[in-house]
Design an enzyme around this catalytic site. Structure first.
Site, mmCIF file in Angstrom:
data_model
loop_
_atom_site.group_PDB
_atom_site.id
_atom_site.type_symbol
_atom_site.label_atom_id
_atom_site.label_comp_id
_atom_site.label_asym_id
_atom_site.label_seq_id
_atom_site.Cartn_x
_atom_site.Cartn_y
_atom_site.Cartn_z
ATOM 1 C CE1 TYR A 51 39.128 1.799 -5.307
ATOM 2 C CE2 TYR A 51 41.049 2.721 -5.748
ATOM 3 C CZ TYR A 51 40.380 1.844 -5.044
ATOM 4 O OH TYR A 51 40.898 1.087 -3.909
ATOM 5 C CB THR A 58 43.129 3.137 -2.096
ATOM 6 O OG1 THR A 58 43.742 3.311 -3.370
ATOM 7 C CG2 THR A 58 41.967 4.275 -1.992
ATOM 8 C CG ASP A 59 47.966 4.518 -4.011
ATOM 9 O OD1 ASP A 59 47.204 3.529 -3.901
ATOM 10 O OD2 ASP A 59 48.761 4.581 -4.783
ATOM 11 N N GLY A 115 38.369 -11.693 -1.865
ATOM 12 C CA GLY A 115 39.267 -11.117 -2.623
ATOM 13 C C GLY A 115 40.686 -11.079 -2.196
ATOM 14 C CG ASP A 153 25.354 -6.280 -0.453
ATOM 15 O OD1 ASP A 153 26.298 -5.691 -0.112
ATOM 16 O OD2 ASP A 153 24.232 -6.104 -1.127
#
Length: 290
Positions: free
Chosen positions: A126, A102-103, A10, A37
């Site tokens: 998410y 994350t924000d 990524g 995984d």
């Protein structure tokens, strides 16, 4: 230090690959699907034991914000249960974990930069699954920290910068939202920060167990400002037109304000953070060389 980087293909994982050679005392294991995984706990345990992994930087995540609304089970498997698997595996070897969040764990209804201690209130699948991943680290019996970031982009993968560059070359005009504010973050800067934290912790023997940190580039921008800068720095002749969020409906709600306060990470690890436009210019320069 044997460092496993999960989700290594990524944006962030790819940027860690680019800077890894500068960290001579670290031995890296870059892994992604299908080779490893994080949703498979026994597979994780075996890999970590076999390779004597003592540190993990978890870049693996389900990041398709809108698609997550219809794929909640898969998003939770990766963003929540997968992180718990990492915590359990590292607890067995007394290992360290840097987990990227994350924000989107905030609702974006504030007007001051979010501090790590501020109440979370994710609005979509998410954000909720990423918060579950955070809780797995915070409540786990390991030396683990969470780093929340925002508006991540890089020369790799699919992201706002690359999309705007492509569309800007195809069209004369683009509509871009101006009433959502945050901070663009170059994944290259975050990659260096993750490794600098590990190096700093090794030298000072600091244990940041259960801590949350915020990291983005410095400054504030709307998506409109971000797009304008991409066109300007990339010398792309495309008019960017400001529109409101209501004029661009999406499956998942986005935070209207997600600027992060970064005082804690700067103070604890003596980190200097670049201004967002300066880092954007570096990324665009890299893309122009491709």
């Amino acid at each position: 230090m044997n460092i496993l980087v999960t989700g290594s293909n990524g944006q962030l994982g790819s940027e860690i690959k680019d800077v890894a050679a500068s960290y001579k005392s670290f031995r890296f294991f870059f892994m992604d699907l299908p080779a490893l995984d994080i949703c498979n706990s026994s597979e994780l345990d075996i890999f970590i034991a076999k390779n004597k992994i003592d540190t993990v930087i978890n870049c693996a995540a389900y990041t398709a914000v809108d698609a997550a609304e219809e794929n909640a089970v898969i998003a939770e498997q990766v963003n929540g249960a997968g992180v718990l698997n990492l915590v359990h595996a590292l607890a067995k070897v007394k290992g360290k974990l840097i987990h990227i969040s994350t924000d989107y764990v905030f609702d974006g209804n504030g007007f001051l930069p979010y501090q790590e201690s501020d109440k979370t209130n994710p609005m979509g699948v998410y954000g909720k699954t990423k918060r579950n991943g955070e809780l797995a680290v915070i409540n786990g019996d390991i030396d683990g920290i969470v780093i929340r970031t925002s508006w991540l982009y890089s020369a790799y993968g699919t992201n706002f910068v690359k999309t705007m560059r492509r569309l800007g070359k195809e069209r004369n005009k683009l509509d871009v939202i101006y009433d959502q504010l945050g901070t663009p973050t170059n994944a290259s800067d975050l990659a260096k920060t993750c490794l600098d934290i590990l190096a700093f912790s090794k030298e000072t023997n600091i244990n940041a167990k259960g801590n949350i940190y915020h990291y983005s580039n410095e400054g504030v921008a709307s998506w409109y400002d971000f797009a304008k800068a991409i066109m300007e720095l990339g010398k792309i002749d495309c008019e960017v037109i400001p529109i409101e969020t209501k004029d661009y409906p999406t499956a998942a709600k986005r935070p209207h304000f997600s600027v992060l306060n970064k005082a804690k990470i700067k103070n604890d690890f003596e980190i200097e953070i670049p201004y967002w436009r300066a880092s954007l210019a570096q990324c665009i320069s890299k893309l122009n060389q491709e």
